[in-house]
Design an enzyme around this catalytic site. Sequence first.
Site, PDB file in Angstrom:
ATOM      1  N   LYS A  19       0.648  -1.161  -0.076  1.00  0.00           N
ATOM      2  CA  LYS A  19       0.057  -0.105   0.049  1.00  0.00           C
ATOM      3  C   LYS A  19       0.991   1.174   0.268  1.00  0.00           C
ATOM      4  CE  LYS A  19      -4.170  -1.814   0.028  1.00  0.00           C
ATOM      5  NZ  LYS A  19      -5.030  -1.695  -1.201  1.00  0.00           N
ATOM      6  N   ASP A  20       2.095   1.178   0.039  1.00  0.00           N
ATOM      7  CA  ASP A  20       2.956   2.311  -0.125  1.00  0.00           C
ATOM      8  C   ASP A  20       2.990   2.957  -1.318  1.00  0.00           C
ATOM      9  OD1 ASP A  20       3.719   1.779   2.587  1.00  0.00           O
ATOM     10  OD2 ASP A  20       5.921   1.243   1.997  1.00  0.00           O
TER      11      ASP A  20
END
Length: 367
Positions: free
Chosen positions: A71-72
């Site tokens: 999700k970065d």
Amino acid sequence: MSCLRYKRIACKIPSPRLFSTFKLQVFEKPVDGFLGAIGNTPLLKIKSLSEETSCNILAKAEFMNPGGSVKDRAALYVVLDAEEKGLLKPGGTVVEGTAGNTGIGLAHVCRARGYRCVIFMPNTQSQEKIDLLKMLGAEVHPVPAVAFENPQNYNHQAKRFAENLENAVWTNQFDNTANRRAHIETTGPEIWAQTQGHLDAFTCATGTGGSFAGTSRFLKSKSSSIKCYLADPPGSVLTSYFATGGQLTERSGSSITEGIGQGRVTDNLKGDVELVEEAFTLPDEKSIEMVYKLLHYDGIYVGASSALNAAAAVEVARRVGPGKTIVTLLCDGAYRYQSRLFSRNWLESKGLVDAIPAHLQKYIVLP
């Protein structure tokens, strides 16, 4: 003398009884802080699963992103998108509804860019995630987990909160296609380059739809023969949606996995539904077994969502046959869930102890 160089090299260790020749890959130059370290994760061959299936099972080590998860990538892209559109100015506030990892990525990105971060999340998420968000300086609002149609759903609460602030943006990860774009521009190209274009199938579960849709879109643009399989946890409607040709059934049941599964087709997924070869559901028993198998046989310590993806790769291998290359994503590490996944009391409460092979139950070390 050190054998490190600023490119991929072969290092010959002078003690062949201990080590064989191996390769190191390092960045050729320093990257620009936290943001510059996002992406370019290794593609791991999972030896145990490859041997089990007679296929080449590969997995992107997304837990090696600087914020610890896939999700970065989406977090960076939704913030940059808001900046480019003039929706977010210096000193502003980023608000999101998230089951955890997107919030953690956003908290890191906001710290790096100088923004306030406010997170609304279902109160069913692990305490490790909530604590980490707070440690990163985010303002966290755990709220009851209710269906998307309910006005009190965490996403709707996040949107209303942002609308009542000046210089604030609701990044809307589920329907903001900057999320999907992150994977079209990074994850997909990385997989293509790391496999040198030699892959037969891609599979992963979907929550927002960004990882699956964006990666699938890029890979299919390079080779139409690549098959993309969507894996679903219990309680999600997507398997039935694809099986029935587009009918959404009532969402029922639940899963131990976090951040995946869906009760609707998001905007991130909507434009790529035709890319789905097949969708299938994997029970929690398969996911928890895979958590322990990856740890024991491969030394890979991942959460249940990653384990579901690995189990999906095995399922796909059975569908496509031996000798094929299947790629999946290992979303994050188990340390964000360890108080549950390795707790005997918790596993018993979910009826999952017997799903773990007896010889692997030695890893259940928490009460």
